[in-house]
Design a protein around this motif. Sequence first.
Motif: not given
Length: 873
Positions: A563-576, A714-716
Amino acid sequence: MKPPRLADRLLQLVCAPHRLEEVQGDLHEEFAWQVKSLGLRRARWRYWREVLGFFKPFAVKRKPKDDSSTLLVRSDMIQNYFKIARRNLVKNQTYAFINVTGLALGIGAALLIFALVRYHYTIDKHHQKYNAIYRVTTEFVTPEGHFNATGVPYELGKALKNDHPDIENLAMIELYRDPLVAIPAASGPDRKFKEAHRVGAFVQPSYFKIFDYQWLAGGPTELAQPNTVVLSAENATKYFGTTQVIGKILKINATLNARIVGVFTDYRDNTDFAYPIMVSWASLPEFHGRPLNDGFDNIDSSVQCFVSLDNHFTKADWDRQMLAFVKKYKPHGIKDTRFPMQPLRDIHFSTETGGVSSGLIWSLFAIGVFLLITASINFVNLATAQALNRSREVGVRKVLGSTRTQLFWQFIGETALLTLTATAVALLFFQLGQQLAKEYLHGVFRFTFYYDPSVIGWLVLIVIGVIFLSGFYPALVLTGFKPALALAGRITSRQVGGFSIRRSLVVTQFAISQMLIVGMIVVASQLQYIQTKDLGFRQKAILTVRLPASPKQDLGKMEDFRHRAMAIPEVEKLSYSMSGPPQTGWISQTFIKFDTRPEPEKFTPQQKHIDAAYVDVYGLKLLAGRNLQPSDTSREALVNETFVKQLGIRNPAQVLGKILHASGNLEIVGVVKDFNERDLKSGIYPLFMTTRATNYYYASLQLHNGNFERVIRQLEKDYNQIYPDSYFTAQFVDEQLQENYVQEQTMAKLVNFFAGIAVVIGCLGLYGLVLFMAAQKTKEIGVRKVLGASIGNILWLFGKEFARLIAVAFIVATPVAWWVMTNWLQDFTYKIDITPGIFGIALLATVIVAALTVSFQSIKAALMNPVTSLRSE
């Protein structure tokens, strides 16, 4: 009119040594007159008789048995050799500079290569039981061939020791990369240390009975207990500022509290088993959060087994009993599984299990020898070319009584003086090279150099070898002059080895340079190819973040991070996923059964744990079926094309809906187009992918173009809030993929470096030869210009000889370079073709370098005023 007697001229020479040239001319005139009137043989006898008669009054009578006097004379003789050598070198400074520079470069490069070769051939030889240590490996027998893995089942060590108690020592270890160490604080946050690019290990106490360690405090005895750890002195000092740390507590990977029970001396950088942190094997169940009872079907490359053997149980004994062992513990694998023992001496050079190519090391050694030969060729060429200028000197010395042996050692002395000077410069070059190696060499090319008697012996051997390789032939030629011909000025280039010998040597020099240039081009082209080849998945603008190496991931924290990562405007998708990008080099293989087939498949596919977003983030292409449904557990599977082919099925759609039996029953819901899940040295292996959220260790984030540094910051920040006990590590996928080819990139740097040295040495030799040719052809050039020759004609006079030599060298170098580089490319499944254009570029480069080297002195000679040229002699 009869010229004065030889004795009179010799007296003039003794009284007025500064009139050497005038006296030499008179000697030449007198000898010609004597030959004409008396004949050659009688003229010789008369010369000798007059010389002996002249020097007889000056002779000093010595006692024949006075050994100290004899030694003094010999000492004076040697001193005289070096004094004359020094004077000759001062007189011919350009000649000396070219030779010293060439020899220094050749010797310095050879020393660097020797240091590298020596480092690799002394790896782990400091262990007392070096020849008795073996690693038990796993070998899979498949229709495609034999596949070797370093990993073994967890249960293998226990079973092996139970069935064969005669094994002297046996130790299981499990490796874990980039260990995270936290020092618990009484108040405030823990101090964290990320051991990036290093490897820790879980070990049994018997490991230290196999491998030798020196202990500063404590020891391995208490490692039989869980939650114990031993450290290197360097790490103990890093964590606590002292090595007196027995009883202190460390937190390993934020999950395991371990008590320090030993500190060992830092090992020299000459081992493949450099583990700064070693935790007790008994701690593994707590670390993984499960018992180690996987049986013999699951094999992880990080789990390894080492043994030391004696006469009670040998490798031959194990080879005879191995099949019975496999039949007992893995009966269904009797046809396709073996557990061979690999000697410690073979581990470092086993490319199948991640070792160094011995062929590559010996190729570098050959380059070092070639560079020494190239430098020595320079010396021989220039020394024989200079022989014409020294012919009268040799004639006078022989007439004055010097023997051929004495002259030979005088010229060897000159060579020795040059070589020793070059060696001093080479040692400075070597020290600089070591510093550059530490900074720029990585992987298998790194080395640490230690001075010991073998090193000094090797250096002495190089110096002696270069002295005789460089000096023997020129000294033989110079001392072979006949004094009558030498004093008469009738020594020709044919009698000093002629251009026939020098041609052969120059061809050899050019051939070596061209082979190295071809190697440079092929390595660079292969690197360019593997960096630009379509791997079958997206690489750009994808950032991977490593999650804590916990036994089971906390799904709530993973969702919070999403949720926190996807809230960053430059992050489009996230996968584990379990291993991050599709190509990581991380291997996890398992046995499977397909649908209703009664027997397990003969191949062991790679398995990956991914989530439903993985296919979209990395742009994998579906050939049939659909993507995985979101799930935290393993229910469905995607397989690749190669998996389907290994099943013997042609149509990918035919596997949809079938059941894959692998640690559960998985329904095959889709087939993805093949992609390179390993580096391009390997082919594409069968693969299946399924979901299992607790086994995810990487987050992959697809980014828009933007300020990536701000995104990482921000991710850190978010990561440290969610995982305060862990350490934030992020890397872009394209950078990760480049790490797979560090060895090739470093090899390219080395080949470029040594090819450059070979070219420089060759240019020095060419320049020296052209300088000599210009001096010898001064009058010829003047005559040609007077008769109407143009500057182009004069330049061609110099260039045509070297053009022919380059062409011959190209013919010699081409097949050798093609064979060597073709063998090197065999390590790659995906590789370039060696085309004629590569050899054409090498030839063109050689021609351009030679032309630039020859042109300066040639143009200078061509532009000289012919009047000056004709007066020069």
